[in-house]
Design a protein around this motif. Structure first.
Motif, PDB file in Angstrom:
ATOM      1  N   VAL A  48      55.861  16.868  16.463  1.00 43.94           N
ATOM      2  CA  VAL A  48      54.753  17.444  17.363  1.00 43.94           C
ATOM      3  C   VAL A  48      53.384  15.931  17.098  1.00 43.94           C
ATOM      4  CG1 VAL A  48      53.922  18.516  18.435  1.00 43.94           C
ATOM      5  CG2 VAL A  48      56.044  19.321  18.154  1.00 43.94           C
ATOM      6  N   ARG A  49      52.940  15.565  17.329  1.00 47.97           N
ATOM      7  CA  ARG A  49      51.116  15.363  17.043  1.00 47.97           C
ATOM      8  C   ARG A  49      50.215  16.065  18.449  1.00 47.97           C
ATOM      9  NH1 ARG A  49      48.067  11.705  15.055  1.00 47.97           N
ATOM     10  NH2 ARG A  49      48.970  10.360  13.988  1.00 47.97           N
ATOM     11  N   ILE A  50      49.340  16.670  17.352  1.00 57.69           N
ATOM     12  CA  ILE A  50      48.440  17.049  18.626  1.00 57.69           C
ATOM     13  C   ILE A  50      46.591  16.347  17.607  1.00 57.69           C
ATOM     14  CG2 ILE A  50      47.009  18.927  19.584  1.00 57.69           C
ATOM     15  CD1 ILE A  50      49.553  20.739  19.547  1.00 57.69           C
ATOM     16  N   GLY A  51      46.118  15.845  18.412  1.00 57.71           N
ATOM     17  CA  GLY A  51      45.481  14.970  18.068  1.00 57.71           C
ATOM     18  C   GLY A  51      45.745  14.341  17.176  1.00 57.71           C
ATOM     19  N   GLY A  52      45.108  14.507  15.555  1.00 58.86           N
ATOM     20  CA  GLY A  52      45.433  13.750  14.460  1.00 58.86           C
ATOM     21  C   GLY A  52      46.515  14.134  13.175  1.00 58.86           C
ATOM     22  N   THR A  53      47.548  15.450  13.913  1.00 53.61           N
ATOM     23  CA  THR A  53      47.827  16.524  13.224  1.00 53.61           C
ATOM     24  C   THR A  53      49.237  16.206  14.640  1.00 53.61           C
ATOM     25  OG1 THR A  53      45.345  18.066  13.310  1.00 53.61           O
ATOM     26  CG2 THR A  53      48.302  18.714  12.895  1.00 53.61           C
ATOM     27  N   ASP A  54      50.217  16.272  13.069  1.00 53.79           N
ATOM     28  CA  ASP A  54      51.799  15.468  12.538  1.00 53.79           C
ATOM     29  C   ASP A  54      51.801  17.573  12.084  1.00 53.79           C
ATOM     30  OD1 ASP A  54      51.468  13.916  14.347  1.00 53.79           O
ATOM     31  OD2 ASP A  54      51.257  12.163  12.183  1.00 53.79           O
ATOM     32  N   PHE A  55      53.151  17.825  12.856  1.00 53.39           N
ATOM     33  CA  PHE A  55      54.214  18.867  12.337  1.00 53.39           C
ATOM     34  C   PHE A  55      55.289  18.677  13.664  1.00 53.39           C
ATOM     35  CE2 PHE A  55      51.736  20.041  16.231  1.00 53.39           C
ATOM     36  CZ  PHE A  55      51.955  21.426  16.908  1.00 53.39           C
ATOM     37  N   ARG A  56      56.183  19.739  12.213  1.00 53.67           N
ATOM     38  CA  ARG A  56      57.436  19.568  12.783  1.00 53.67           C
ATOM     39  C   ARG A  56      57.617  21.226  13.629  1.00 53.67           C
ATOM     40  NH1 ARG A  56      62.657  17.082  11.067  1.00 53.67           N
ATOM     41  NH2 ARG A  56      64.135  17.937  11.290  1.00 53.67           N
ATOM     42  N   THR A  57      58.658  21.557  14.362  1.00 54.63           N
ATOM     43  CA  THR A  57      58.788  22.990  14.617  1.00 54.63           C
ATOM     44  C   THR A  57      59.945  23.048  15.678  1.00 54.63           C
ATOM     45  OG1 THR A  57      57.277  24.583  15.283  1.00 54.63           O
ATOM     46  CG2 THR A  57      56.862  22.676  16.411  1.00 54.63           C
ATOM     47  N   ALA A  58      60.518  23.789  16.236  1.00 55.95           N
ATOM     48  CA  ALA A  58      61.339  24.352  17.261  1.00 55.95           C
ATOM     49  C   ALA A  58      60.648  24.836  18.727  1.00 55.95           C
ATOM     50  CB  ALA A  58      61.983  24.862  16.676  1.00 55.95           C
ATOM     51  N   VAL A  74      47.276  24.240  12.263  1.00 55.64           N
ATOM     52  CA  VAL A  74      47.422  23.055  13.090  1.00 55.64           C
ATOM     53  C   VAL A  74      46.099  23.424  13.422  1.00 55.64           C
ATOM     54  CG1 VAL A  74      47.827  22.500  15.283  1.00 55.64           C
ATOM     55  CG2 VAL A  74      49.554  22.373  13.309  1.00 55.64           C
ATOM     56  N   ARG A  75      46.086  25.199  14.173  1.00 56.71           N
ATOM     57  CA  ARG A  75      45.001  25.767  15.263  1.00 56.71           C
ATOM     58  C   ARG A  75      43.323  25.433  14.499  1.00 56.71           C
ATOM     59  NH1 ARG A  75      48.450  30.598  16.078  1.00 56.71           N
ATOM     60  NH2 ARG A  75      46.024  31.883  15.349  1.00 56.71           N
ATOM     61  N   ARG A  76      43.567  25.701  13.151  1.00 61.86           N
ATOM     62  CA  ARG A  76      42.525  25.262  12.742  1.00 61.86           C
ATOM     63  C   ARG A  76      41.690  23.824  12.459  1.00 61.86           C
ATOM     64  NH1 ARG A  76      43.363  29.536   7.939  1.00 61.86           N
ATOM     65  NH2 ARG A  76      42.855  31.185   9.269  1.00 61.86           N
ATOM     66  N   ALA A  77      43.024  22.709  11.863  1.00 60.22           N
ATOM     67  CA  ALA A  77      42.781  21.903  11.464  1.00 60.22           C
ATOM     68  C   ALA A  77      42.158  20.883  13.365  1.00 60.22           C
ATOM     69  CB  ALA A  77      44.214  21.099  11.499  1.00 60.22           C
ATOM     70  N   GLU A  78      43.108  21.525  14.626  1.00 58.77           N
ATOM     71  CA  GLU A  78      42.360  20.947  15.319  1.00 58.77           C
ATOM     72  C   GLU A  78      41.574  21.670  16.397  1.00 58.77           C
ATOM     73  OE1 GLU A  78      42.492  17.800  16.418  1.00 58.77           O
ATOM     74  OE2 GLU A  78      44.128  17.520  14.653  1.00 58.77           O
ATOM     75  N   GLY A  79      40.393  22.290  16.106  1.00 62.79           N
ATOM     76  CA  GLY A  79      39.880  23.407  16.355  1.00 62.79           C
ATOM     77  C   GLY A  79      40.385  24.405  17.306  1.00 62.79           C
ATOM     78  N   ILE A  80      41.618  24.394  17.554  1.00 61.04           N
ATOM     79  CA  ILE A  80      42.589  24.759  19.377  1.00 61.04           C
ATOM     80  C   ILE A  80      41.656  26.586  19.022  1.00 61.04           C
ATOM     81  CG2 ILE A  80      44.626  25.075  19.912  1.00 61.04           C
ATOM     82  CD1 ILE A  80      45.941  22.840  18.291  1.00 61.04           C
ATOM     83  N   GLU A  81      41.913  27.025  20.638  1.00 57.26           N
ATOM     84  CA  GLU A  81      41.861  28.028  20.904  1.00 57.26           C
ATOM     85  C   GLU A  81      42.587  28.382  21.962  1.00 57.26           C
ATOM     86  OE1 GLU A  81      38.592  29.797  20.177  1.00 57.26           O
ATOM     87  OE2 GLU A  81      37.950  28.418  18.555  1.00 57.26           O
ATOM     88  N   VAL A  82      43.171  29.761  22.175  1.00 53.71           N
ATOM     89  CA  VAL A  82      43.806  30.410  23.923  1.00 53.71           C
ATOM     90  C   VAL A  82      42.377  29.797  25.116  1.00 53.71           C
ATOM     91  CG1 VAL A  82      44.613  32.332  24.951  1.00 53.71           C
ATOM     92  CG2 VAL A  82      44.669  32.379  21.895  1.00 53.71           C
ATOM     93  N   THR A  87      46.946  18.023  25.208  1.00 53.33           N
ATOM     94  CA  THR A  87      47.210  17.160  25.178  1.00 53.33           C
ATOM     95  C   THR A  87      48.260  16.677  23.952  1.00 53.33           C
ATOM     96  OG1 THR A  87      46.194  15.816  27.106  1.00 53.33           O
ATOM     97  CG2 THR A  87      47.994  14.024  25.737  1.00 53.33           C
ATOM     98  N   ALA A  88      49.743  16.640  24.427  1.00 54.01           N
ATOM     99  CA  ALA A  88      50.445  17.003  22.609  1.00 54.01           C
ATOM    100  C   ALA A  88      51.185  15.655  23.038  1.00 54.01           C
ATOM    101  CB  ALA A  88      51.098  17.956  22.713  1.00 54.01           C
ATOM    102  N   SER A  89      52.605  15.052  21.858  1.00 53.24           N
ATOM    103  CA  SER A  89      53.192  14.619  22.119  1.00 53.24           C
ATOM    104  C   SER A  89      54.494  14.631  21.545  1.00 53.24           C
ATOM    105  CB  SER A  89      52.928  12.745  21.627  1.00 53.24           C
ATOM    106  OG  SER A  89      52.704  12.227  20.468  1.00 53.24           O
ATOM    107  N   LEU A  90      55.213  14.788  21.528  1.00 49.53           N
ATOM    108  CA  LEU A  90      56.008  15.246  20.565  1.00 49.53           C
ATOM    109  C   LEU A  90      57.974  14.201  20.750  1.00 49.53           C
ATOM    110  CD1 LEU A  90      59.138  16.773  22.918  1.00 49.53           C
ATOM    111  CD2 LEU A  90      56.869  17.850  22.536  1.00 49.53           C
ATOM    112  N   GLU A  91      58.839  13.760  20.040  1.00 48.92           N
ATOM    113  CA  GLU A  91      59.795  13.684  20.261  1.00 48.92           C
ATOM    114  C   GLU A  91      60.948  14.325  19.426  1.00 48.92           C
ATOM    115  OE1 GLU A  91      60.220   9.779  18.890  1.00 48.92           O
ATOM    116  OE2 GLU A  91      58.042   9.354  18.609  1.00 48.92           O
ATOM    117  N   LEU A  92      61.651  14.539  19.935  1.00 53.47           N
ATOM    118  CA  LEU A  92      63.054  15.489  19.153  1.00 53.47           C
ATOM    119  C   LEU A  92      63.178  14.809  17.722  1.00 53.47           C
ATOM    120  CD1 LEU A  92      66.213  15.189  21.898  1.00 53.47           C
ATOM    121  CD2 LEU A  92      64.338  16.967  22.045  1.00 53.47           C
TER     122      LEU A  92
END
Length: 96
Positions: A48-58, A74-82, A87-92
């Motif tokens: 997954v990519r959100i903003g400038g942060t890439d990470f792997r999850t399920a 990820v939330r801290r790096a991108e300042g994400i709040e509930v 917008t996110a992009s993801l690949e299998l």
């Protein structure tokens, strides 16, 4: 095949609070079709990519759609709040 979508950041309270990005139903259906045979107990490994942060999850299946778990780092790096829309992009993820 990359998937790009926008969704709401939601909180699910179990024994501890978990924060997810909700994948819209249409994109969830597309991902489910593309991941056929790659799911494990309904979960699908993704990159997954959100903003400038890439990470792997399920992806987590819930009520006919997928949820993207958002780790604290990820939330801290991108300042994400509930409640925020992201917008996110993801690949299998490649099978190992």
């Amino acid at each position: 095949m990359p998937f790009t979508f926008s969704g709401a950041v939601i909180e699910w309270r179990g024994p501890a609070p978990f924060v997810f990005l909700a994948v819209p139903e249409e994109e969830s259906e597309d991902i489910k079709e593309a991941a056929r045979g790659q799911e494990y107990w309904g979960q699908v490994a993704v990159e997954v990519r959100i903003g400038g942060t890439d990470f792997r999850t399920a992806l987590f299946p819930k009520d006919g759609r997928y949820l993207v778990p958002l780790k604290v780092v990820v939330r801290r790096a991108e300042g994400i709040e509930v409640g925020q829309r992201l917008t996110a992009s993801l690949e299998l993820a490649a099978r190992s």
